[in-house]
Write an enzyme that holds these catalytic residues in place. Structure first.
Site, PDB file in Angstrom:
ATOM      1  N   ALA A 123     -18.178 -20.147   1.373  1.00  0.00           N
ATOM      2  CA  ALA A 123     -18.809 -21.448   1.126  1.00  0.00           C
ATOM      3  C   ALA A 123     -18.954 -22.254   2.409  1.00  0.00           C
ATOM      4  CB  ALA A 123     -18.000 -22.229   0.097  1.00  0.00           C
ATOM      5  N   GLY A 124     -18.004 -22.124   3.331  1.00  0.00           N
ATOM      6  CA  GLY A 124     -18.089 -22.841   4.603  1.00  0.00           C
ATOM      7  C   GLY A 124     -19.287 -22.399   5.418  1.00  0.00           C
ATOM      8  N   LYS A 125     -19.501 -21.086   5.493  1.00  0.00           N
ATOM      9  CA  LYS A 125     -20.663 -20.557   6.224  1.00  0.00           C
ATOM     10  C   LYS A 125     -21.962 -20.978   5.560  1.00  0.00           C
ATOM     11  CE  LYS A 125     -18.867 -16.378   8.348  1.00  0.00           C
ATOM     12  NZ  LYS A 125     -18.937 -14.929   8.403  1.00  0.00           N
TER      13      LYS A 125
ATOM     14  N   ASP B  70     -21.813 -11.829  11.847  1.00  0.00           N
ATOM     15  CA  ASP B  70     -20.459 -11.369  12.063  1.00  0.00           C
ATOM     16  C   ASP B  70     -19.986 -12.147  13.267  1.00  0.00           C
ATOM     17  OD1 ASP B  70     -18.282  -9.834  11.164  1.00  0.00           O
ATOM     18  OD2 ASP B  70     -18.492  -8.525  12.893  1.00  0.00           O
TER      19      ASP B  70
ATOM     20  N   LYS C 271     -20.480 -30.326  15.361  1.00  0.00           N
ATOM     21  CA  LYS C 271     -20.145 -28.900  15.319  1.00  0.00           C
ATOM     22  C   LYS C 271     -21.387 -28.059  15.054  1.00  0.00           C
ATOM     23  CE  LYS C 271     -17.292 -25.552  13.044  1.00  0.00           C
ATOM     24  NZ  LYS C 271     -16.806 -25.188  11.754  1.00  0.00           N
TER      25      LYS C 271
ATOM     26  N   HIS D 201     -20.934 -21.602  18.065  1.00  0.00           N
ATOM     27  CA  HIS D 201     -21.477 -20.263  18.328  1.00  0.00           C
ATOM     28  C   HIS D 201     -22.571 -19.916  17.327  1.00  0.00           C
ATOM     29  CE1 HIS D 201     -18.234 -20.154  15.479  1.00  0.00           C
ATOM     30  NE2 HIS D 201     -18.366 -18.874  15.208  1.00  0.00           N
TER      31      HIS D 201
END
Length: 199
Positions: A11-13, A69, A177, A182
């Site tokens: 869920a965070g991604k 990934d 953020k 990244h």
């Protein structure tokens, strides 16, 4: 609006990706909403694992898929936890246990020798046998602090310190953020190509 499947149930991604791709005409849905389980990450590189996940999501849903990934690479540990970042303390995955193990491994490593980076590879496939996947990567340099700090984000965010901003990733607001991470850097490479790629 085109459907795009995120090859993850995290869920965070999903939240991060939706925020970072706001304004792009895509309906982004987690593979778990289609009943698709995670596929074993058997690759030896971040790119291989992202391709494995994207192919699996395409195959199981019939929709284009985006997979990432990513991992934390710590120089003092020879690149660990690296590919095994999510499972560093074992399975099932547990962020607090991963953070505790990493801090224990770095217990005797002094300030100035705790350099680290988050690294992400993002892959976009139009279909499971797409011979020309879109691949982008991004890196976020920082260092590992001595104890967790902050409550935002997920994973290693509470112990990853960005010296440029003077705070851990967990202390940052989502807006900041989502500009400097990244994953944000990799997605920025993809953004301009998404319209053509999805046509």
């Amino acid at each position: 609006m085109k459907q795009l499947v995120l090859a993850s149930g995290n869920a965070g991604k999903l939240g991060e990706l939706r925020a970072m791709l706001a304004g792009v005409a895509l309906q982004i849905t987690a593979q778990s909403e289609f009943g698709v389980q995670d596929v074993p990450e058997t690759g030896l590189t971040f790119i291989e694992n992202a391709l494995i996940k994207a192919r699996h999501a395409c195959l199981m849903t019939g929709f284009p898929a985006l997979a990432d990934d990513s991992g934390l690479i710590v120089d003092a540990l020879g690149g660990a936890p690296g590919l095994y970042s999510a499972r560093y303390a074992g399975t099932p995955t547990d962020a607090a246990a991963n953070n505790a193990k990493l801090l224990e491994m770095l217990r005797d490593v002094p300030v100035g020798r705790r350099s680290a980076r988050f690294y992400a590879v993002i892959v976009l496939l139009r279909h499971a046998e797409d011979p020309q996947p879109l691949i982008a990567d991004g890196c976020w340099e920082g260092e590992i602090v001595f104890e967790p700090c902050g409550s935002g984000g997920f994973g290693y965010n509470p112990i990853f310190f960005d010296p440029l901003y003077g705070m851990t990733a967990a202390q940052m607001g989502a807006e900041l953020k989502n500009k400097i991470s990244h994953r944000a850097r990799a997605l920025e490479q993809l953004r301009d190509c998404l319209h053509t790629f999805m046509a």
